[in-house]
Design an enzyme around this catalytic site. Structure first.
Site, PDB file in Angstrom:
ATOM      1  CB  THR A 169      -5.451   4.282   5.433  1.00 56.83           C
ATOM      2  OG1 THR A 169      -4.159   4.136   4.824  1.00 56.83           O
ATOM      3  CG2 THR A 169      -6.065   5.599   5.009  1.00 56.83           C
ATOM      4  CB  SER A 170      -1.755   1.554   8.963  1.00 58.06           C
ATOM      5  OG  SER A 170      -1.570   2.317  10.126  1.00 58.06           O
ATOM      6  NE  ARG A 171      -5.724  -3.744  11.143  1.00 59.30           N
ATOM      7  CZ  ARG A 171      -6.100  -3.758   9.861  1.00 59.30           C
ATOM      8  NH1 ARG A 171      -6.278  -2.629   9.192  1.00 59.30           N
ATOM      9  NH2 ARG A 171      -6.299  -4.909   9.232  1.00 59.30           N
TER      10      ARG A 171
ATOM     11  CB  ALA B 149      -9.038   2.490   3.164  1.00 57.89           C
ATOM     12  CG  PHE B 150     -11.905  -2.852   3.093  1.00 60.31           C
ATOM     13  CD1 PHE B 150     -12.301  -2.089   4.174  1.00 60.31           C
ATOM     14  CD2 PHE B 150     -12.757  -3.862   2.653  1.00 60.31           C
ATOM     15  CE1 PHE B 150     -13.516  -2.319   4.805  1.00 60.31           C
ATOM     16  CE2 PHE B 150     -13.980  -4.096   3.279  1.00 60.31           C
ATOM     17  CZ  PHE B 150     -14.359  -3.317   4.362  1.00 60.31           C
TER      18      PHE B 150
ATOM     19  CD  GLU C  57     -11.149   0.130  13.308  1.00 64.02           C
ATOM     20  OE1 GLU C  57     -10.438   1.097  12.984  1.00 64.02           O
ATOM     21  OE2 GLU C  57     -11.449  -0.796  12.520  1.00 64.02           O
TER      22      GLU C  57
ATOM     23  CG  HIS D   7     -11.413  -0.286   8.911  1.00 62.61           C
ATOM     24  ND1 HIS D   7     -10.753  -0.774   9.995  1.00 62.61           N
ATOM     25  CD2 HIS D   7     -10.766  -0.804   7.832  1.00 62.61           C
ATOM     26  CE1 HIS D   7      -9.760  -1.554   9.605  1.00 62.61           C
ATOM     27  NE2 HIS D   7      -9.747  -1.600   8.289  1.00 62.61           N
TER      28      HIS D   7
ATOM     29  CG  ASP E  22     -10.386   4.058   6.476  1.00 56.86           C
ATOM     30  OD1 ASP E  22     -11.561   4.469   6.374  1.00 56.86           O
ATOM     31  OD2 ASP E  22     -10.034   2.906   6.178  1.00 56.86           O
TER      32      ASP E  22
ATOM     33  CB  ILE F 176      -0.959  -0.011   1.215  1.00 60.45           C
ATOM     34  CG1 ILE F 176      -1.913  -1.212   1.106  1.00 60.45           C
ATOM     35  CG2 ILE F 176      -1.748   1.288   1.300  1.00 60.45           C
ATOM     36  CD1 ILE F 176      -2.742  -1.498   2.348  1.00 60.45           C
TER      37      ILE F 176
HETATM   38  P1  NAI Z   1       2.754  -4.903   3.724  1.00 61.00           P
HETATM   39  O1  NAI Z   1       3.058  -6.033   4.628  1.00 61.00           O
HETATM   40  O2  NAI Z   1       2.878  -5.079   2.252  1.00 61.00           O
HETATM   41  O3  NAI Z   1       3.653  -3.632   4.125  1.00 61.00           O
HETATM   42  C1  NAI Z   1       3.828  -3.177   5.437  1.00 61.00           C
HETATM   43  C2  NAI Z   1       5.195  -2.516   5.507  1.00 61.00           C
HETATM   44  O4  NAI Z   1       5.330  -1.887   6.783  1.00 61.00           O
HETATM   45  C3  NAI Z   1       6.361  -3.509   5.352  1.00 61.00           C
HETATM   46  O5  NAI Z   1       7.244  -3.068   4.334  1.00 61.00           O
HETATM   47  C4  NAI Z   1       7.012  -3.480   6.734  1.00 61.00           C
HETATM   48  O6  NAI Z   1       8.416  -3.684   6.673  1.00 61.00           O
HETATM   49  C5  NAI Z   1       6.674  -2.061   7.177  1.00 61.00           C
HETATM   50  N1  NAI Z   1       6.898  -1.827   8.592  1.00 61.00           N
HETATM   51  C6  NAI Z   1       6.876  -2.730   9.620  1.00 61.00           C
HETATM   52  N2  NAI Z   1       7.200  -2.102  10.770  1.00 61.00           N
HETATM   53  C7  NAI Z   1       7.420  -0.789  10.479  1.00 61.00           C
HETATM   54  C8  NAI Z   1       7.817   0.341  11.246  1.00 61.00           C
HETATM   55  N3  NAI Z   1       8.044   0.249  12.558  1.00 61.00           N
HETATM   56  N4  NAI Z   1       7.971   1.523  10.608  1.00 61.00           N
HETATM   57  C9  NAI Z   1       7.762   1.631   9.278  1.00 61.00           C
HETATM   58  N5  NAI Z   1       7.406   0.578   8.495  1.00 61.00           N
HETATM   59  C10 NAI Z   1       7.234  -0.615   9.095  1.00 61.00           C
HETATM   60  O7  NAI Z   1       1.281  -4.445   4.116  1.00 61.00           O
HETATM   61  P2  NAI Z   1       0.242  -3.621   3.226  1.00 61.00           P
HETATM   62  O8  NAI Z   1      -0.582  -4.555   2.426  1.00 61.00           O
HETATM   63  O9  NAI Z   1       0.939  -2.506   2.554  1.00 61.00           O
HETATM   64  O10 NAI Z   1      -0.716  -3.051   4.382  1.00 61.00           O
HETATM   65  C11 NAI Z   1      -0.255  -2.133   5.347  1.00 61.00           C
HETATM   66  C12 NAI Z   1      -1.268  -2.051   6.469  1.00 61.00           C
HETATM   67  O11 NAI Z   1      -2.454  -1.420   5.994  1.00 61.00           O
HETATM   68  C13 NAI Z   1      -1.775  -3.434   6.962  1.00 61.00           C
HETATM   69  O12 NAI Z   1      -0.921  -4.019   7.890  1.00 61.00           O
HETATM   70  C14 NAI Z   1      -3.112  -3.094   7.547  1.00 61.00           C
HETATM   71  O13 NAI Z   1      -2.928  -2.822   8.927  1.00 61.00           O
HETATM   72  C15 NAI Z   1      -3.535  -1.833   6.809  1.00 61.00           C
HETATM   73  N6  NAI Z   1      -4.716  -2.050   5.973  1.00 61.00           N
HETATM   74  C16 NAI Z   1      -5.786  -1.200   6.133  1.00 61.00           C
HETATM   75  C17 NAI Z   1      -6.927  -1.356   5.368  1.00 61.00           C
HETATM   76  C18 NAI Z   1      -8.090  -0.407   5.468  1.00 61.00           C
HETATM   77  O14 NAI Z   1      -9.173  -0.694   4.936  1.00 61.00           O
HETATM   78  N7  NAI Z   1      -7.945   0.739   6.132  1.00 61.00           N
HETATM   79  C19 NAI Z   1      -7.040  -2.474   4.419  1.00 61.00           C
HETATM   80  C20 NAI Z   1      -5.841  -3.269   4.276  1.00 61.00           C
HETATM   81  C21 NAI Z   1      -4.736  -3.057   5.047  1.00 61.00           C
END
Ligand code: NAI
Length: 336
Positions: free
Chosen positions: A235-237, A300-301, A266, A298, A261, A157
């Site tokens: 938009t992460s957690r 974004a997805f 939540e 929540h 988001d 993302i």
């Molecule tokens: P991903 O696993 O491809 O990328 C996550 C990145 O964060 C990795 O490169 C990892 O090394 C990095 N990371 C880990 N610890 C870190 C730190 N302390 N500082 C900086 N970077 C760090 O995951 P993806 O698919 O990109 O998703 C990211 C997050 O988005 C998910 O874990 C989820 O929590 C959230 N998400 C939110 C959605 C929504 O609807 N709002 C839907 C899908 C995911």
């Protein structure tokens, strides 16, 4: 296989029925509207798998009840798995599956929608124009071109957001303990250390998973290092941000814009129509009072493409578990 699908909304049913329709073998899906926790877990009796979403509570107490009833697979219809006690799942012999990537575009595009909305105050303009108020005071924005965007987490993302923001001629800097130099360089971004990202970014966008290391990554200390008037997007957690510190930063006028988001508490709030009830979470209610805070629940997805991919991958995870005893995309305790 009989699968109890918790936290079902009409849209889940629609996309899961469509994915199951074309699958061979078809799964027997029992749709339950209730959220999964230790109170609702007995509803899974007679099912070998449960399907859960992000605000279901898969703690030890819940998993013990599920395992005791013969459940063997926890099929998460999410990428994140911070809501599952993986150690307990392993001890109880429960396999855990997830959907690692369903549409990184969906979340990235929503992130950019939040940036544009906050900057150009589209949410306010929409209401004003409908009320016959065409005054521009209070709607002043800034050019994105030349601004510095700080991406926290350059996974699927984060890199997508970086790519889109490069399209606005923004400078992109990023921080990630597990960098992807080739991926980021190809987009035209550069890695910097954590303090530099906080100090230089006009916009900070969070795309890391929630882990013990990232819980409250954005705290009072981090906020104090940010540029005055910074825009922060999450938009992460929710728990990656310390909400109390965020509110203090907003009250002090240090933070210019906030787009959320996701929210620390939540669970029980988002995904429900609570419009006829008072909001009992005072911190959340306080956030809603700031004119420069934009919150979405929540969502974004929430695109057709993402829901299709989530349903198809979840059905494939269940079918693989049934055929080989292991899902396509397992999650193990080591993944933390
Ligand atoms: P991903 O696993 O491809 O990328 C996550 C990145 O964060 C990795 O490169 C990892 O090394 C990095 N990371 C880990 N610890 C870190 C730190 N302390 N500082 C900086 N970077 C760090 O995951 P993806 O698919 O990109 O998703 C990211 C997050 O988005 C998910 O874990 C989820 O929590 C959230 N998400 C939110 C959605 C929504 O609807 N709002 C839907 C899908 C995911």
């Amino acid at each position: 296989m009989k699968v109890a699908v918790f936290s079902t909304h009409p849209f889940d049913r629609r996309f899961f029925d469509a994915a199951n329709e074309g699958a061979e073998p078809r799964q027997q899906l029992t749709y339950l509207e209730t959220r999964l926790d230790s109170v609702s877990a007995p509803l899974a009796a007679g099912h070998r798998a449960i399907c859960a979403f992000v605000n279901d509570r898969l703690d030890r107490a819940t998993l013990e009840i599920l395992a005791g009833q013969g459940v063997r697979l926890l099929a998460l219809r999410s990428a994140g798995f911070n809501h599952v006690d993986l150690a307990a799942a392993a001890e109880l012999g429960l396999s855990v599956a997830r959907v690692p990537a369903y549409s990184p575009d969906a979340i990235a595009e929503h992130t950019v929608a939040m940036i544009l909305t906050l900057n150009r105050k589209i949410h306010k303009a929409y209401n004003r124009v409908r009320e016959g108020n065409f005054a521009l005071d209070g709607l002043l924005g800034f050019d994105l071109r030349g601004r510095t965007v700080g991406i926290v987490g350059t996974g699927k993302i984060g890199l997508n957001v970086a790519r889109i923001m490069r399209g606005f001629d923004c400078s992109v800097i990023a921080h990630d303990p597990f960098p992807d130099p080739a991926g980021l360089t190809a987009i035209g971004g550069t890695y910097v250390d954590w303090p530099e990202l906080l100090e230089r970014s006009d916009i900070i966008s969070l795309h890391c998973p929630l882990t013990p290391d990232t819980r409250h990554l954005i705290d009072a200390d981090a906020i104090a290092q940010m540029k005055p008037d910074v825009m922060l997007i999450n938009t992460s957690r929710g728990a990656v941000v310390d909400t109390r510190a965020l509110v203090e930063g907003l009250k002090a006028g240090r933070i210019g814009y906030v787009g959320l988001d996701v929210y620390e508490e939540e669970e029980g709030l988002f995904f429900n129509d609570l419009s006829d009830q008072p909001i009992r979470d005072d911190l959340f209610a306080r956030l809603l009072t700031f004119p420069n805070v934009l919150i979405t629940g929540h969502q974004a997805f929430f695109t057709r493409e993402a829901l299709t991919a989530i349903a198809e991958t979840t059905i494939a995870n269940i079918a693989a578990f049934e055929a080989n005893g292991a899902p396509l995309y397992p999650v193990t305790a080591a993944a933390r």
